[in-house]
Design an enzyme around this catalytic site. Structure first.
Site, PDB file in Angstrom:
ATOM      1  N   HIS A  91       0.845  -1.310   0.004  1.00 27.28           N
ATOM      2  CA  HIS A  91       0.414   0.120   0.266  1.00 27.28           C
ATOM      3  C   HIS A  91       1.218   1.147   0.001  1.00 27.28           C
ATOM      4  O   HIS A  91       0.632   1.817   0.498  1.00 27.28           O
ATOM      5  CB  HIS A  91      -0.969   0.065   1.279  1.00 27.28           C
ATOM      6  CG  HIS A  91      -1.705  -0.684   1.325  1.00 27.28           C
ATOM      7  ND1 HIS A  91      -2.473  -1.365   0.068  1.00 27.28           N
ATOM      8  CD2 HIS A  91      -3.224  -1.573   2.415  1.00 27.28           C
ATOM      9  CE1 HIS A  91      -3.716  -2.363   0.240  1.00 27.28           C
ATOM     10  NE2 HIS A  91      -3.158  -2.931   1.809  1.00 27.28           N
ATOM     11  N   HIS A 162      -9.845   1.920   1.203  1.00 26.65           N
ATOM     12  CA  HIS A 162      -9.562   0.626   1.702  1.00 26.65           C
ATOM     13  C   HIS A 162     -10.395   0.572   2.809  1.00 26.65           C
ATOM     14  O   HIS A 162     -10.208   0.352   4.400  1.00 26.65           O
ATOM     15  CB  HIS A 162      -8.170   0.571   2.113  1.00 26.65           C
ATOM     16  CG  HIS A 162      -7.804  -1.319   2.742  1.00 26.65           C
ATOM     17  ND1 HIS A 162      -8.318  -2.084   3.535  1.00 26.65           N
ATOM     18  CD2 HIS A 162      -7.149  -1.315   2.203  1.00 26.65           C
ATOM     19  CE1 HIS A 162      -7.672  -2.916   3.687  1.00 26.65           C
ATOM     20  NE2 HIS A 162      -6.971  -3.117   2.722  1.00 26.65           N
ATOM     21  N   GLU A 294     -11.605  -3.773  -2.440  1.00 24.77           N
ATOM     22  CA  GLU A 294     -10.763  -2.928  -3.373  1.00 24.77           C
ATOM     23  C   GLU A 294     -10.882  -2.932  -4.332  1.00 24.77           C
ATOM     24  O   GLU A 294      -9.945  -3.850  -4.734  1.00 24.77           O
ATOM     25  CB  GLU A 294      -9.365  -2.993  -3.097  1.00 24.77           C
ATOM     26  CG  GLU A 294      -9.746  -3.245  -1.189  1.00 24.77           C
ATOM     27  CD  GLU A 294      -8.174  -3.694  -0.266  1.00 24.77           C
ATOM     28  OE1 GLU A 294      -6.915  -3.193  -0.817  1.00 24.77           O
ATOM     29  OE2 GLU A 294      -8.421  -4.588   0.052  1.00 24.77           O
TER      30      GLU A 294
END
Length: 331
Positions: A91, A162, A294
């Site tokens: 991420h 998220h 996601e």
């Protein structure tokens, strides 16, 4: 730059809350039988958002999901990224976009646009990246999240939100009795670190087929793929002939959430490691308290140019533009 709390609402009585900390989606209240149902996991305070590691509701980037060995090669040059999950990057790195204070670029009763400038070399990535994320709440209970970015030199970009959903209400124990349908005939097998170890395979392999609505608890840990990751934590390559990427329904069948996206893939994560994450009641969530859907490029895409999706590279004369919509339907 100060932290801000922004509320959007519509005439149906739906309300969402957002913060410029991580351009984060904090709350999602859906009217169900005259009672507002909180369907989004969240923390008690903004301070807890800054301390948790589950990326609750945050905008993640520059590159959502994992990049193996925290390195990329662009136009013949090797770039070492900041590793924050063992030897890999997750991420966007240890100081990703989820941990930044964004500017509020514009806002109204039903939309807000956050902006951010990521400097050249940020978390190891080349190019200065200018990013905008817009949240819009429509009158038909759609939350539309639009992403836009431009760069000063070739880089990789993969932005997503998220959020973790529990359509029974975030105080309920878990999402294991929700049903989920994902319009995808292929998925990516991954190792225990979430790194793809082979190319896309049929969802019929390893019992990963979600093309028909399936209860999440059904044979949850029977599949060798889900055993490795403690549940679902896999990317599905979406069937783009279908307008709806995924559909999630609460265990009481009163709320359905439809996901539509311009992105090629959907990461399905059943919150397998949510335990000890602070909740909005000053307590803690347990594993499987929420599910994240996601929309993104496939994980580790910079190392797999052969995959059947648009490439994840962004050049200085191009604009990154994608949109994901979550629509809430009360049955």
């Amino acid at each position: 730059m100060s932290l801000k709390l922004i509320t959007l609402s519509n005439k149906q009585g739906m309300q969402i809350k957002l913060s410029n900390w991580g351009a984060t989606w904090l709350s999602c209240l859906v009217p169900v039988e005259k009672v507002n149902r909180e369907v989004l996991l969240g923390c008690y305070s903004l301070e807890q958002y800054q301390q948790q590691h589950a990326f609750l509701g945050a905008t993640v980037g520059r590159y959502a999901n994992r990049i193996a060995n925290a390195s990329i090669d662009i136009e013949g040059k090797h770039y070492k990224l900041i590793a924050n999950e063992g030897k890999n990057q997750l991420h966007g790195g240890a100081d990703g976009f989820d941990k930044r204070v964004w500017q509020v670029h514009s806002q109204s009763n039903q939309h807000v646009t956050f902006s951010l400038v990521s400097c050249d070399g940020d978390q190891g990535y080349p190019g200065e990246l200018t990013v905008e994320v817009t949240y819009e709440l429509t009158e038909n209970n759609q939350v539309i999240i639009s992403f836009k970015a431009s760069t000063s030199q070739t880089t990789v970009v993969n932005l997503t939100n998220h959020a973790y959903f529990n359509l029974d209400g975030e105080e309920s124990k878990d999402i294991l009795n929700h049903t989920l349908q994902v319009n995808a005939s292929q998925f990516l097998p991954v190792d225990k670190y979430g790194i793809p170890y082979e190319n896309l395979v049929s969802v019929t392999k390893f019992d990963m087929d979600l093309r028909q609505a399936k209860r999440l608890s059904e044979r949850l840990l029977d599949s060798p793929e889900r055993q490795k990751t403690g549940g679902y934590d896999h990317a599905y390559l979406l069937d783009k002939t279908q307008p709806i990427a995924a559909q999630l329904t609460s265990s009481d069948n009163k709320v359905t959430m439809r996901v539509m996206t311009t992105k090629p893939a959907l990461q399905v994560y059943t919150g397998n490691y949510l335990q000890h994450t602070p909740n909005r009641h000053n307590g803690e969530y347990n594993n499987f308290a929420g599910i994240a859907l996601e929309a993104q490029f496939l994980p580790d895409s910079p190392h797999h140019n052969n995959w059947p999706q648009p490439n994840c590279w962004l050049k200085s004369d191009e604009t990154y533009q994608h949109q994901t919509t979550y629509q809430f339907v009360v049955n």
